[in-house]
Design an enzyme around this catalytic site. Structure first.
Site, mmCIF file in Angstrom:
data_model
loop_
_atom_site.group_PDB
_atom_site.id
_atom_site.type_symbol
_atom_site.label_atom_id
_atom_site.label_comp_id
_atom_site.label_asym_id
_atom_site.label_seq_id
_atom_site.Cartn_x
_atom_site.Cartn_y
_atom_site.Cartn_z
ATOM 1 N N CYS A 122 -39.117 -12.179 43.298
ATOM 2 C CA CYS A 122 -37.804 -12.821 43.410
ATOM 3 C C CYS A 122 -37.834 -14.115 44.210
ATOM 4 O O CYS A 122 -36.900 -14.909 44.147
ATOM 5 C CB CYS A 122 -36.789 -11.851 44.020
ATOM 6 S SG CYS A 122 -36.614 -10.315 43.088
ATOM 7 N N HIS A 255 -31.072 -16.075 46.450
ATOM 8 C CA HIS A 255 -31.470 -15.176 45.370
ATOM 9 C C HIS A 255 -30.344 -14.188 45.132
ATOM 10 O O HIS A 255 -29.805 -13.593 46.078
ATOM 11 C CB HIS A 255 -32.762 -14.454 45.746
ATOM 12 C CG HIS A 255 -33.076 -13.287 44.878
ATOM 13 N ND1 HIS A 255 -33.074 -13.365 43.505
ATOM 14 C CD2 HIS A 255 -33.402 -12.000 45.189
ATOM 15 C CE1 HIS A 255 -33.373 -12.184 43.009
ATOM 16 N NE2 HIS A 255 -33.579 -11.343 44.000
ATOM 17 N N ASN A 285 -29.480 -8.924 39.058
ATOM 18 C CA ASN A 285 -30.653 -9.499 39.702
ATOM 19 C C ASN A 285 -31.650 -9.897 38.613
ATOM 20 O O ASN A 285 -32.247 -9.038 37.970
ATOM 21 C CB ASN A 285 -31.278 -8.472 40.654
ATOM 22 C CG ASN A 285 -32.477 -8.994 41.413
ATOM 23 O OD1 ASN A 285 -33.050 -10.021 41.065
ATOM 24 N ND2 ASN A 285 -32.875 -8.269 42.444
#
Length: 328
Positions: A122, A255, A285
């Site tokens: 990520c 993020h 996500n």
């Protein structure tokens, strides 16, 4: 002459298949897994996510996002002399040929430029931006295509409601080019392999077959605790290097993992929530794709304007984290 790197174009792409929390809950119920829109949203801030079709690869999403970024930058594909693609879900087992090379071929780039993948989960897009910034500042490359692309739906265990409801697929891209004016003001990257076990895909390939568990595993509470701490620290590190006060941040693009982590980060930096770009509600996500997806959305809807300071930061499995401060 001092060389700087500057973001001159953004683009993104989401696969058409949008799955709401209610729709996902109905699918999981058929497997005897109980969840609900309220349960998912209250813990993550996610209302929906997008899933790629079975025949769609990370490179396909990346190409669509890249074409939009190139158009926004006013460049042709063959103007790109370096592609850096961040992904945890590459097209090929073993990661080669790299998905960046696949994208290079699909874009029709034949100028002999370089292409490579970056794996920092990520944090991957922040890592990739930092690498591109360094290459441009040395004069080694002029026009760099930086991409985050993921098909995370392929590595989700849809019998584990604590993880399968959180992730989605998508891609985002930016074009960074050499400039006389500062663009990337500062960047900081970190990793601590001792935390690798709290967010990982623990399986591996042995004798041509998957050995162990090939699904994503996450210790949610441990990730949450670590993420809030390191994101605040790395943002402050970047501000110190850039000699910029937190009050001078026009937009925070973290993020997009969990709305509570994101809000906690903004609060620690003393930023009002109105200055934070949020797409986790609609995208879930998307790992390395989440920051460029959010950046492109905010650029295209007019929130992010030329001359503004944008803080982008991510944290991911490895354990990795990093931040980049960019003047648009």
């Amino acid at each position: 002459m001092t060389l700087y790197s500057k973001i001159v174009g953004t683009g993104s792409y989401l696969p058409p298949k949008r799955v709401t929390n209610d729709e996902l809950a109905q699918q999981l119920a058929k497997k005897g897994i109980e969840t609900s829109d309220e349960w998912i949203f209250s813990r993550s801030g996610i209302s929906a996510r997008h899933y790629a079709e079975a025949d769609v690869l990370s490179s396909d999403l990346a190409v669509a996002a890249s074409q939009r970024a190139l158009e926004a930058a006013g460049l042709q594909a063959n103007n790109i002399d370096l592609i850096i693609l961040a992904t945890s879900t590459p097209d090929h087992l073993g990661g080669f040929p790299s998905t960046a090379c696949v994208v290079q071929r699909k874009l029709g780039i034949n100028n002999g430029g370089a292409a490579m993948d970056v794996q920092a989960v990520c944090s991957g897009f922040v890592y990739a931006m930092s690498v591109a910034d360094s290459f441009i500042k040395t004069g080694m490359h002029k026009n760099v295509l930086v991409i985050g692309a993921e098909v995370f739906s392929r590595i989700l265990n849809f019998e584990d409601r604590t993880t399968c409801v959180l992730f989605g697929d998508g891609a985002g891209a930016i074009v960074m080019t050499a400039s006389k004016e500062p663009g990337i003001l500062a960047a900081k990257l970190h990793a601590d392999g001792s935390h690798g076990h709290i967010l990982c895909v623990p399986g591996n390939v042995n004798d041509g077959a998957v050995a162990g568990n090939a699904y994503l595993y996450m210790d949610g509470p441990a990730v949450f605790k670590l993420a809030v701490s390191v994101l605040d620290k790395v943002a402050r590190e970047v501000l110190e290097v850039a000699k910029v006060d937190a009050k001078e941040i026009d937009w925070l693009i973290p993020h997009q993992a969990n709305i509570r982590i994101m809000q906690g980060t903004a609060k620690k930096l003393g930023l009002p929530l109105e200055k934070m770009v949020v797409t986790v509600d609609e995208h879930g996500n998307t790992s390395a794709a989440s920051i460029p997806l959010a950046l492109d959305q905010a650029v295209r809807d007019g929130r992010v304007k030329p001359g503004q300071n944008v803080m982008m930061e991510g944290v991911g499995g490895g354990f990795t984290w990093g931040a980049v401060l960019a003047r648009m």
